[in-house]
Design an enzyme around this catalytic site. Structure first.
Site, PDB file in Angstrom:
ATOM      1  CG  ASN A 120       1.522  74.180  55.705  1.00  0.00           C
ATOM      2  OD1 ASN A 120       2.489  74.316  56.446  1.00  0.00           O
ATOM      3  ND2 ASN A 120       1.061  75.166  54.955  1.00  0.00           N
ATOM      4  CG  ASP A 126       1.134  77.345  48.035  1.00  0.00           C
ATOM      5  OD1 ASP A 126       1.565  78.501  48.194  1.00  0.00           O
ATOM      6  OD2 ASP A 126       0.325  76.804  48.820  1.00  0.00           O
TER       7      ASP A 126
END
Length: 257
Positions: A9, A110
């Protein structure tokens, strides 16, 4: 060279593996408004900066928690290395990790990559802490099964919120103050940001350890804010800056043809 790419992000992280070793790693800010060609220019420039010959890239493996950018970044890499088809890490991939949560598809790529590395490298059970845009904690049991975790606002997001929502507070550097009781605004904010987050991690680790059955638990941290925060924790936490990239590379090794 195997190129490992994580689309996060806040940052996109790129690492190159040669002879089973990480030869370089770099990161740049995630910008949602960029198109495929613009990402190609950005990535090509970074590869040039690190003297990476694009012709030496034989494989590419990608994880992403920003679905809207995955195609753009993958397309950019295809423009740079047309002969290589990227391998994507997803919850449905052959990872060797059992995910025992209500909806395994919700687990971020992730976190999954970090779990792959942790299972192969560390004694279990294990708690993995990732202090990036969000602070996440993920628990693995003695068999290496992902049981779930916790998600909290990241250190930097919290500080940005303070600046935006208060009139007299400003930005600070992320460093520990001399003591928890700050005697000025800067030290008080540093106490909250660093010592407050360290105390939160210590408390959550205790709760995780209890729910994992007690006994020894391996604690591993990664992410941009982790090194400074865990230095103030009362638990002994191992810092691994490239844990995610290592997991991506191990995923590649498991799935290479």
């Amino acid at each position: 060279m195997v190129l490992t790419v994580d689309i996060g992000n806040s940052n996109i992280v790129i690492g190159g593996y040669e002879n089973d070793r990480l030869s370089f790693s770099t990161r740049f800010a995630t910008e949602r408004q960029l198109e495929t060609d613009q990402y190609a220019v950005e990535i090509r420039g970074l590869l040039h900066l690190y003297a990476v010959d694009k012709n030496a890239i034989t494989d590419i493996v990608i994880s992403s928690v920003v679905p809207g950018l995955t195609a753009h970044v993958a397309g950019a890499l295809t423009r740079i290395v047309p002969a290589v088809k990227p391998l994507f890490l997803t919850p449905d991939s052959n990872t060797g990790i059992c995910v025992d949560i209500d909806n395994p598809a919700e687990l971020g790529a992730d976190i999954l990559a970090s779990a792959i590395a942790a299972k192969e490298r560390f004694a279990l059970p294990c708690v993995i802490i990732d202090m990036g845009t969000a602070t996440t904690m993920m628990a693995m049991d003695r068999r290496g099964t992902v049981l779930g975790g916790a998600i909290m606002p990241g250190v930097y997001i919290s500080q940005d919120a303070l600046k935006m929502r208060t009139s007299q507070l400003h930005g600070i550097s992320l460093e520990a103050p001399p003591c928890a009781i700050g005697r000025n605004t800067d030290d008080s904010m540093k106490s909250g940001a660093v010592l407050g987050n360290a105390a939160m991690l210590d408390g959550m680790i205790d709760r995780f350890a209890d729910e994992l059955g007690g006994g020894e638990v391996t604690l591993v941290a990664t992410g941009g804010a982790a090194a400074r925060v865990i230095a103030c924790c009362r638990h002994r936490i191992r810092y691994e800056s490239d844990l995610l990239l290592d997991g991506l590379y191990r995923f590649y090794l498991r799935n290479k043809k």
